[in-house]
Design an enzyme around this catalytic site. Structure first.
Site, short mmCIF file in Angstrom:
data_model
loop_
_atom_site.label_atom_id
_atom_site.label_comp_id
_atom_site.label_asym_id
_atom_site.label_seq_id
_atom_site.Cartn_x
_atom_site.Cartn_y
_atom_site.Cartn_z
N ASP A 275 71.70 42.85 7.45
CA ASP A 275 71.58 44.30 7.66
C ASP A 275 72.91 44.94 8.04
OD1 ASP A 275 68.92 44.30 7.03
OD2 ASP A 275 68.20 44.31 9.10
N LYS B 195 64.38 48.09 16.33
CA LYS B 195 63.23 47.92 15.45
C LYS B 195 62.76 46.47 15.47
CE LYS B 195 63.90 48.60 10.97
NZ LYS B 195 63.34 47.65 9.99
N SER B 196 63.70 45.53 15.49
CA SER B 196 63.34 44.11 15.46
C SER B 196 62.57 43.71 16.72
CB SER B 196 64.60 43.26 15.32
OG SER B 196 65.26 43.52 14.11
N LYS C 151 66.11 43.65 -0.66
CA LYS C 151 65.79 44.60 0.39
C LYS C 151 65.14 45.85 -0.21
CE LYS C 151 67.55 42.29 3.92
NZ LYS C 151 66.77 41.93 5.14
N SER D 38 69.81 33.66 9.52
CA SER D 38 69.38 34.71 10.46
C SER D 38 68.81 34.11 11.74
CB SER D 38 68.35 35.62 9.79
OG SER D 38 68.92 36.32 8.71
N ARG E 64 58.15 42.86 17.31
CA ARG E 64 57.71 41.64 17.99
C ARG E 64 56.93 41.95 19.26
NH1 ARG E 64 61.96 40.79 14.84
NH2 ARG E 64 62.43 38.70 14.02
N GLY F 111 59.00 45.08 5.46
CA GLY F 111 58.94 43.64 5.20
C GLY F 111 58.58 42.85 6.43
N ARG G 129 70.80 45.78 -2.45
CA ARG G 129 71.87 46.37 -1.65
C ARG G 129 73.27 46.00 -2.13
NH1 ARG G 129 69.28 46.11 4.35
NH2 ARG G 129 67.94 47.94 4.09
#
Length: 389
Positions: A267, A20-21, A295, A169, A25, A72, A299
């Protein structure tokens, strides 16, 4: 939808869905390049949101209206891009999306004379994004850095992102820089941040999205808790930060007490928590996790409530979790908290419970991994589904 799982070990080989990341992009870069084909895309709600918003940015008219769903990444990546391309946009979202902090952007853009107004679930940003110095926090979310790294090369002059705090991150920023480079964008990394030459153009190219380490982590956790699951198709040299789970495996398999700093990979906390809850007789501390409160759910609270409801022993701190491992959990009925990763965490834990586990709101996995329940069943998971009417 309710999913009820009868405890049984999982067995077989699994290839996780596309990243997904990386997909977010790549989709944005290809749209800004005006060409190129992005293949191996997952049909998840977050990816659909980015595709929908990039299409809206290309439409003629006034301020574009950008429906970010619950993503997000979509929201934070596209705020500066919309300013650079269209002089702003009207952003909408669902769930907790518009409650998630946007302060780094708000402070930066208001200092530059850009109008910022949020009313409920609608955020309107309007003005001219000008090149220059951009002070930016690095400890709230790397998504703010990524959004600027995409937008600033489009401006006429040079810009600099100056980090005012340490950058968390880091792996996600590395992934951003890798994709930007593939599409012809040059960024100069400096000790204090990033130097971005202006007047650049995105170059079209084709890209196949690699498998997702964030989703793979749930299958690694299943393997770590006793299931014979083999994870296939992963890029060991990936820039995805969540591939650190393979480096942590010896720790999770070994010492009686370990501490994991999850500031760079938030995550991973749900799959790690399921794994830690079943490290019989051993204790796991997960620290520097405050961002997990912002999130799709809080979480830290959701992990604690769900695992404890299943018979685990989890202690919640302000920015940490302490998990005392047990041989098995008991089972029960839990809420997914409208959070895809909480639902998948509960499913991993269910394989090692003594009684059935019912997960309410299990359809939320569609946000990132629509095929999760099918994959779980294909690995021998004994589940039944009950639709809500």
């Amino acid at each position: 939808m309710k999913i009820t799982i009868q405890p049984a070990p999982l067995k077989g080989a699994i290839t996780p869905p596309p990243s997904k990341s990386q997909a977010h992009r790549a989709i944005i870069a290809a749209a800004l390049a005006g060409g190129g084909t992005i293949t191996n895309l997952a049909d998840s709600q977050d990816i659909t949101a980015t595709q929908r918003c990039m299409a809206a940015l290309g439409e003629l008219g006034g301020l574009p209206r950008l429906d970010c769903g619950e993503s997000g990444s979509t929201l934070r990546f596209l705020i500066p891009i919309a300013l650079a391309l269209r002089g702003g946009g009207i952003f909408t979202g669902r769930g907790r999306l518009m409650e998630r902090p946007q302060t780094p952007y708000q402070v930066l853009f208001q200092d530059k004379g850009i109008a910022w107004r949020q009313e409920g679930q609608v955020l309107t940003v309007q003005g001219s994004l000008i090149p220059g110095r951009c002070p930016m926090q690095g400890d709230v979310s790397s998504q703010f850095i990524t959004g600027l790294l995409y937008a600033l090369p489009l401006l006429a002059g040079d810009s600099e992102i100056v980090l005012t705090t340490s950058l968390e991150s880091q792996g996600y920023v590395d992934l951003t820089l890798e994709v930007l480079s593939l599409f012809g964008i040059q960024i100069d990394r400096r000790e204090t941040g990033f130097w971005i030459p202006g007047g650049q153009r995105y170059i079209p190219r084709d890209l196949a999205v690699e498998a997702d380490w964030s989703q793979a982590a749930f299958w690694y956790a299943a393997a770590g808790t006793g299931s014979a699951v083999q994870v296939m198709g992963m890029n060991a040299d990936s820039r995805q930060g969540d591939r650190i789970i393979t480096a942590w495996k010896p720790l999770l398999d070994g010492p009686e007490e370990i501490t994991l700093d999850v500031s760079g990979c938030p995550d991973l906390v749900p799959p790690l928590a399921a794994w830690a809850a079943l490290r019989a007789g051993r204790t796991t501390h997960m620290v520097n996790a405050a961002r997990l409160r912002l999130k799709e759910s809080d979480r830290l609270t959701a992990v604690t409530q769900v695992l404890n409801a299943l018979g685990g022993a989890v202690e919640e701190g302000a920015d940490c979790l302490t998990i005392h491992g047990r041989e098995r959990l008991s089972g029960g009925t839990v809420s997914a908290h409208n959070d895809h990763r909480i639902a998948m965490m509960a499913a991993v834990a269910a394989a090692r419970c003594t009684q059935s586990v019912t997960i309410q709101g299990a359809e939320c996995v569609a946000k990132s991994y629509p095929g999760f329940w099918d994959d779980y069943a294909a690995l021998g998971g004994r589940l039944s589904r009950e639709e809500d009417f």
